[in-house]
Design an enzyme around this catalytic site. Structure first.
Site, PDB file in Angstrom:
ATOM      1  N   CYS D  98      50.315  40.961 152.825  1.00 11.02           N
ATOM      2  CA  CYS D  98      50.120  41.964 153.161  1.00 11.02           C
ATOM      3  C   CYS D  98      48.727  42.958 152.469  1.00 11.02           C
ATOM      4  O   CYS D  98      48.322  42.552 150.864  1.00 11.02           O
ATOM      5  CB  CYS D  98      51.057  42.605 151.920  1.00 11.02           C
ATOM      6  SG  CYS D  98      51.934  44.644 151.063  1.00 11.02           S
ATOM      7  N   CYS D 102      49.882  50.851 152.640  1.00  6.67           N
ATOM      8  CA  CYS D 102      50.469  51.598 153.050  1.00  6.67           C
ATOM      9  C   CYS D 102      51.241  52.498 152.234  1.00  6.67           C
ATOM     10  O   CYS D 102      51.828  53.891 153.006  1.00  6.67           O
ATOM     11  CB  CYS D 102      50.996  50.920 153.840  1.00  6.67           C
ATOM     12  SG  CYS D 102      50.307  49.963 155.013  1.00  6.67           S
ATOM     13  N   THR D 183      53.929  46.763 145.293  1.00 13.50           N
ATOM     14  CA  THR D 183      53.415  45.990 145.937  1.00 13.50           C
ATOM     15  C   THR D 183      51.590  46.350 145.163  1.00 13.50           C
ATOM     16  O   THR D 183      51.375  47.909 145.923  1.00 13.50           O
ATOM     17  CB  THR D 183      53.163  46.295 147.206  1.00 13.50           C
ATOM     18  OG1 THR D 183      54.796  45.669 147.381  1.00 13.50           O
ATOM     19  CG2 THR D 183      52.341  45.501 148.265  1.00 13.50           C
ATOM     20  N   GLU D 246      53.047  41.589 143.799  1.00  7.48           N
ATOM     21  CA  GLU D 246      54.187  42.293 143.160  1.00  7.48           C
ATOM     22  C   GLU D 246      54.020  42.182 141.568  1.00  7.48           C
ATOM     23  O   GLU D 246      53.890  41.383 141.069  1.00  7.48           O
ATOM     24  CB  GLU D 246      55.216  41.454 142.891  1.00  7.48           C
ATOM     25  CG  GLU D 246      55.469  41.247 145.063  1.00  7.48           C
ATOM     26  CD  GLU D 246      55.801  42.837 145.706  1.00  7.48           C
ATOM     27  OE1 GLU D 246      55.985  43.805 145.252  1.00  7.48           O
ATOM     28  OE2 GLU D 246      54.919  42.844 147.064  1.00  7.48           O
ATOM     29  N   HIS D 281      57.989  54.658 156.285  1.00  4.95           N
ATOM     30  CA  HIS D 281      57.110  52.990 156.466  1.00  4.95           C
ATOM     31  C   HIS D 281      58.103  52.127 156.718  1.00  4.95           C
ATOM     32  O   HIS D 281      57.858  50.853 156.560  1.00  4.95           O
ATOM     33  CB  HIS D 281      58.155  53.214 154.234  1.00  4.95           C
ATOM     34  CG  HIS D 281      56.876  52.417 153.532  1.00  4.95           C
ATOM     35  ND1 HIS D 281      55.270  52.343 153.927  1.00  4.95           N
ATOM     36  CD2 HIS D 281      57.107  50.915 153.393  1.00  4.95           C
ATOM     37  CE1 HIS D 281      55.221  50.847 152.994  1.00  4.95           C
ATOM     38  NE2 HIS D 281      55.944  50.463 152.536  1.00  4.95           N
ATOM     39  N   TYR D 285      56.517  49.051 158.982  1.00  2.00           N
ATOM     40  CA  TYR D 285      56.377  47.194 159.868  1.00  2.00           C
ATOM     41  C   TYR D 285      56.489  47.278 160.751  1.00  2.00           C
ATOM     42  O   TYR D 285      56.241  45.461 160.552  1.00  2.00           O
ATOM     43  CB  TYR D 285      58.008  47.037 158.550  1.00  2.00           C
ATOM     44  CG  TYR D 285      58.250  47.202 156.489  1.00  2.00           C
ATOM     45  CD1 TYR D 285      57.684  48.175 156.737  1.00  2.00           C
ATOM     46  CD2 TYR D 285      58.525  45.966 156.761  1.00  2.00           C
ATOM     47  CE1 TYR D 285      57.597  47.733 154.727  1.00  2.00           C
ATOM     48  CE2 TYR D 285      58.576  45.985 154.912  1.00  2.00           C
ATOM     49  CZ  TYR D 285      58.572  46.580 154.595  1.00  2.00           C
ATOM     50  OH  TYR D 285      58.088  47.216 152.923  1.00  2.00           O
ATOM     51  N   CYS D 288      52.748  46.526 160.382  1.00  2.66           N
ATOM     52  CA  CYS D 288      51.628  45.482 159.563  1.00  2.66           C
ATOM     53  C   CYS D 288      51.936  44.333 159.714  1.00  2.66           C
ATOM     54  O   CYS D 288      51.350  42.765 160.313  1.00  2.66           O
ATOM     55  CB  CYS D 288      51.390  45.585 158.061  1.00  2.66           C
ATOM     56  SG  CYS D 288      53.522  45.436 157.826  1.00  2.66           S
ATOM     57  N   GLU D 430      59.998  40.638 151.404  1.00  3.95           N
ATOM     58  CA  GLU D 430      59.452  42.308 151.602  1.00  3.95           C
ATOM     59  C   GLU D 430      59.850  42.309 153.035  1.00  3.95           C
ATOM     60  O   GLU D 430      60.745  43.967 152.909  1.00  3.95           O
ATOM     61  CB  GLU D 430      57.784  41.869 151.844  1.00  3.95           C
ATOM     62  CG  GLU D 430      57.337  43.177 152.024  1.00  3.95           C
ATOM     63  CD  GLU D 430      55.761  43.146 151.940  1.00  3.95           C
ATOM     64  OE1 GLU D 430      55.107  42.067 150.992  1.00  3.95           O
ATOM     65  OE2 GLU D 430      55.212  44.209 152.777  1.00  3.95           O
TER      66      GLU D 430
END
Lengths: 486, 486, 486, 486
Positions: D98, D102, D183, D246, D281, D285, D288, D430
């Protein structure tokens, strides 16, 4: 039969050569990465003396005419196979992890069968050794898997990738090589080496089955790394008391006297050994894994209560699904174990088709159960600060408000450890590859299924004529029914 | 015990009122939509006289002190439950469809248990009736499912949606209502009505279990439509000889004398009946469905040979997967049946958790197996012209070149019938809803699982203290292990 | 552009040779097994004149400088691919079945690309023909699939299993053989034959693409049997108005003049044709199938309301799952269509990886959706008597009580027809094998995925050195980041 | 636009209060648990200056009339949404984890939309702030998730579980509470707090959106523990250079001036914010995760080569399946992003149904991909000793024979870290909970799907009459088709 206390003490008497993360370990019984694995094995001793479980955890041995720990017992009654499974479930739930004695138990039984087929002294030697094991109540590390290197090559092309006999002396054999994926080896008393695959003519040196002490000269053990293993012994461990363990065992010209050599180049019995062991051990997963999964389900259920969502329909549905999949695995273990047949040696064998079907489901269903546990547990299980933070004088109070309660923090750690941490190894990768990788089960199934009988049934019902030489009894039934009432 | 021939003849002697597609049927034994279903039942009679299967298909009855057809037998030995499953698999493979006597068999056993709990005359009346059934070797149509209408209403709010007692006379009761999804009813000798759900106080009139002849005055049967049922008796039928059958049974004030009334308003025993029946019947699906699936696997396998692709790795892999899933279902049936317990009445009961787990998998896995069969069979199974075209004087020759062989054409029809046609009903929708819809199994599982034990194990392993009143034996084991070797 | 009425009339003017179930059909437009398929095609004409959908259903053609029905249109703008998908979804929902013009549309575009690559007269001849098609608004039956016989043999070893040129005359070619799985062929005006697989040198006679009228001398069509097809035109049909259709087309020395021959032995362009067509058509399934599935979801939802269970959480969850899977398929069709690239010919092509991924999901997800529909619909969908029974003077009233309402009866028939009956063919077996069987997609994916790029990324991140000749730009980024802030 | 180097230097200038495992961290840029996360963010800066990716990684901003890093850019063109996804895939593959920017990017866009709806000064203040962000190229930590405590309680019942305004002063607001699952927060320059759920009247104090520096007085950050995080910076890390992160962010009466307060109690715009953010969002996903999965597929593929099994059919099949599932996720992200609509503010929004469908698949498919990676990688990935052992002077040589090569050891560690270790967090938990847990997507889907349209289509096709008030255009089409050709 040993107690837990005497088991731990006995380990101290061994002169084991063990490395962990580049360092030689003096006393494994106090090492933070080893002791939790010792504890899980100790549970198998404790239950044999626990009034609630004694009947399950022990059995009467006809060999030594005395009660023995079930982990050293032969499956001489059909019910022994079912009781093994029930005991595994109890221990799986008690420890939440792998308790490491099943490979030894299943190996003992498989070798009993194989040496009986080999005939001659082999069986007698094995039985004599087994009597000693039953009396001493030793932990037996069943050592099968060779490194194997390039899978497209045979052992002869890469001998260094297989444990092998490098010398035969009048008094015994000399072994060289390594065994990998040795669950619990560093907690065992003896190693029972067995070949990890069927050997072909010319590969006799690799077809060796023998027993030796874990501290025999030339034996070196190296602990495998496992996820989050540095947390062991610390507050973030999840399941702090119990854990599994994986070891690489190196054999640097280890001498084994003939009385402990049970197979040496007999290819047929070695094949029998493998097949029999695979059956037993693939069914075993229907015992221990459901026990482990009980704990994971319990932890997920507990968290839903702490989140105040335990009555939400989707939450209940996911818990039911987890239980359904868990019992699917267990039911298949029971099915394989109850459909047993007696071998000529007297030992009972599980149904090979169902044992493989059980294990093959184990390579899939626990992953889905873990996925559901992660769904129910919530993201905090992988974003929560350490317990050291939660107990910190400056930031602890605020963090504890965020987390809600110590109960929640510890339950999250438990789910984390069983999904990602040291506790996840028995629940994921061991489910995948232990007792044979998925493809191994498919190969057995392809061989074991009677495809011709199915094709025959289809042809008959489709209205096609019998092929030459085909049994036609069912067609006679058809004809009788066609004529009925005419 | 009856033969197949005498079974078919006996049906002719009944004065059954049966409608098919708007028309009254004079002789079901020659009707193209009914005869295949009769044939499937006839197989249960034929096997009882077949030297290969006699041992499995019959059993010694302590009631009549004679061998009886297993379909009228009580599960008085633990092995009876396992043998039932094995017999179901043989018959499932022999007929490729539903052979329709299992609801009766499972119902007889469940009612034996329930009337024993009810006590008094109920049990004696039932046993007397059962002795007659064992002697006559009748087909018993176990009739449970009421139409139920609006599921959010209780029976009292919509009595017309439930079979019920509308009058109690000195000599007996009068029944009104209907039962739906009556597998094989038009091929049976007697109807054994049972309540389809647990009733509550005030709903006693709906809590009725009784036996009556299929041709009792007031009974009317209407055959359900099934996919492709107009092909039955024709060349495109797929499995031309055997088929299942579903019937709506209408009860228009049907009188039943007291000696055939086994439960009348006893709510507790009715609940027992339902639960016991559900257990038996959900395990039963682990017997018959794998037998049916054997045929489908055989047909798919045959087609891959005819297509010249049987060695392709993806083809073999799909066949193995079909077998794996089939044996998963079978193994769970065996698991449930082998883990049995004896009821006070003497009859053995299956493990309720595993029986529900078995059936719940049956609501999923056969669908995947059918999907794989469609993959392997190829599109022609749903685009091939009729056999009439293939045998047509003008176009037949060219079409036969297209299709390749009669063998392929008939194998395609068999897969089609088991995936889409009449033969697909037992493999799909019956797997889904028979013996209870998926949600019914989830409800039982949620109730039957010991969630607290799982939570307790999780709390203990997470390092949380015991809650008040919680059993702490396992924590004593923990403490013993912590201290071991100290 | 034609209207629905003129389309149906135009079919009557053809002298089609069509057999159904062993009988020659005089007028397909009134035949109960053909008319529903004609109706589905008619919808593609009706929408072009429907104010709500005209914009979607038509497009401006640069070839004929006029609006044309989108089914004859070239994908000359990126948005054309997306609009195709949207139109397919509208039609899929309107008809609940296959509307049969997509193979033609996708074939036209693929052949435009392939003939452009072939160069010379081929492209000009094709464009001239296409202009005529756009003006006449003909239904084009794209004919690809050969019978193929033994899959392990090449066409030369079994020429009778492939459509082929058996003679080349000065005025044209003579074709012999057959095409199978011809969706909608009996409702078309023209056949566009194309090779069904990539041919190799020496197989030029099988590499033929050409157009001919459906009633060309020597063409014979035979309707395929489909599940429950005898119900068509009757009250139990489910979706009585619309249906798909599958045809075997026999070519008995059919003459095609050169002006309608587009490819004749050009192996490279034939391979391009196949690949391009596969891309288009595999994405197309992301349009029509979600439209069909909308209907099935609607029917299931309607039944849950009629059963009074529409608020039950498990019911809602299953409906959401059905919608989720449906939109997964649709989203992938959109993804493939939006990620397009322009071919040298000017036509836009879909992303080949995503098109195959879309179709591959179509071989799985609709099966699960159908399974859920069967769960929600309940068992009565396969046990309910015929509508003839429900309307019978004697038994009708009692049966209607059982069924509850006409609404429920008809909704059950709709679900039945889409799960098992004629309406299930587009939803199951066509999803499996249409536009290529599952393995075909996997083969494309294995070829199309850039495995080396993935391995390279893994090696770099694992800390392994670059291999000789490997691009190292990403390693430069790594180095820059390592140094950052130093 | 910043470079990677200047980004890392800028972090040193902050006076961040950060705790890791109970200790205060002085310089995060050199801390072994933080630096890998900084590196992953640094990649977003490096690409903006990389000639290969500059076009993708930057965009022209109409606000500041200059090129900006895409992570600070508004989606002002439809293609911006697609390019975002493509950039995410490149970065996902480059870092294998990650890259943490984003949430900020999606949050900026969502807040642009929401403040535009709020009207008045809010939007102007936000735009002014955004211009500064675009110029400074700051990392924005989008902070949404509150601890939430007992999910059955509203914020007012447990205010301490939500970030809230505790005081409104003339110059600004005072915030108290915490945000969890943050994150990359410890690598950011600014925090953009936003409400984590739709608030109701009376809950205005919880409806706060505002920006503040990460080192504002009263802000404390605590790093979350992640699996195997103690390996970071060591040889067993797997992916040693890049990692996610995190953080729990504690707000102890943090003051924010009004010019940085964008929403304060406007409930409607807050709901818009949430919905818009969720759409963006959940589609993200699809960018990424496929990039991360590329690495895992590459690592698994590499291992099969090292094992000599890369040509085995089951191995190839599993790799293809992994790629298929990966592209399924990516295709859905593209589908959602390409089907966009323009909001009144000028910003483009993704399709909400497909965005949720994308994310919902992300809660499932990566788990299966990881499972397949574990299958292909083999058990050694969880039983291999540490690199310290492999390089040990005494046991190293023998162990290296067992493992085969350094290449294999490092590839195994990479798979381990992405399946169990720190690298598995972005690939599993995640995927499960990021951007909303699975149930959140189902709730949106249930709301967003037009069930009535589906039911209407089903009723019409089943032959049922229109309900009152129902649109009947489709029925007119039906009638036209019925009449066609008459």
């Amino acid at each position: 039969m040993r107690t837990a206390d005497r088991y731990v003490r006995s380990l101290r008497e061994l002169e084991l050569v063990l490395y962990v993360d580049g360092e030689r370990v003096a006393d494994p019984t106090t090492h933070p990465r080893v002791r939790p694995a010792i504890n899980a094995v100790a549970a198998t001793y404790a239950l044999a003396h626990d009034p609630r479980h004694r009947e399950l955890a022990t059995a009467h041995s006809d060999l030594v005419r005395a009660p023995v720990n079930r982990f050293t017992h032969l499956f001489t009654q059909p019910q022994d196979l079912v009781r093994k499974l029930e005991l595994q479930r109890v221990l799986g739930r008690l420890t939440g992890t792998c308790f490491q004695r099943c490979v030894g138990m299943d190996g003992i039984n498989a070798l009993f069968v194989a040496t009986w087929e080999a005939g001659g002294d082999a069986h007698a030697r094995f039985v004599a050794w087994l009597e000693q094991v039953q009396r001493s109540d030793d932990v037996i590390n069943g050592a099968m898997t060779d490194p194997k290197g390039d899978r497209s090559k045979r052992p002869g092309e890469q001998p260094e990738q297989y444990l092998r006999v490098v010398e035969r002396r009048p008094e015994g054999v000399v072994l060289r090589g390594a065994k990998i994926h040795q669950t619990g080896a560093a907690n065992a008393h003896q190693i029972l080496v067995m070949p990890g695959m069927a050997m072909r003519p010319g590969e006799e040196d690799f077809a060796i089955a023998a027993a030796l002490p874990v501290d025999a000269p030339g034996v070196t053990m190296v602990l495998g790394r496992q996820p989050s293993d540095e947390r062991k012994g610390g507050p973030d461990a999840g399941n702090a008391r119990y854990s599994g363990q994986e070891v690489v065992v190196l054999f640097d010209d280890v001498f084994v006297p003939w009385e402990r050599v049970f197979l040496d180049g007999q290819l047929g019995p070695c094949a029998t050994l493998l097949e029999t062991f695979a059956g037993y051990h693939r069914a075993s997963y229907g015992g221990c894994k459901p026990g482990n999964l009980d704990v994971l389900i319990g932890a997920a259920s507990l968290l839903t209560r702490l989140h105040g969502v335990e009555r939400a329909s989707h939450v209940r549905d996911k818990l039911v699904e987890m239980a359904h999949l868990t019992e699917t695995v267990h039911g298949l273990g029971l099915g394989a174990s109850s459909k047993s047949t007696q071998h000529g040696s007297g030992v009972w064998q599980v149904d090979p088709v169902l044992a493989n079907v059980c294990k093959h489901n184990v390579t899939r269903l626990p992953y889905e159960i873990v996925r559901l546990a992660e769904d129910l547990a919530g993201g905090l299980m992988a974003t929560m600060p350490s317990l050291a933070d939660l107990r910190h004088p400056v930031i602890g109070e605020a963090l504890r408000t965020v987390v809600g309660s110590d109960e929640r923090a510890l339950a999250l750690r438990l789910v984390e450890s069983m999904s990602y941490g040291a506790g996840s190894v028995p629940l994921r990768i061991e489910c995948m590859h232990g007792a044979g990788s998925p493809q191994a089960q498919r190969i057995v199934l392809e061989r074991a299924v009677d495809w011709e009988a199915k094709v025959r049934a289809a042809r008959r019902l489709a209205g096609l004529p019998p092929r030459e030489g085909e049994p036609i009894e069912d067609r006679r039934v058809d004809a009788e029914i066609d004529d009925a009432g005419q």
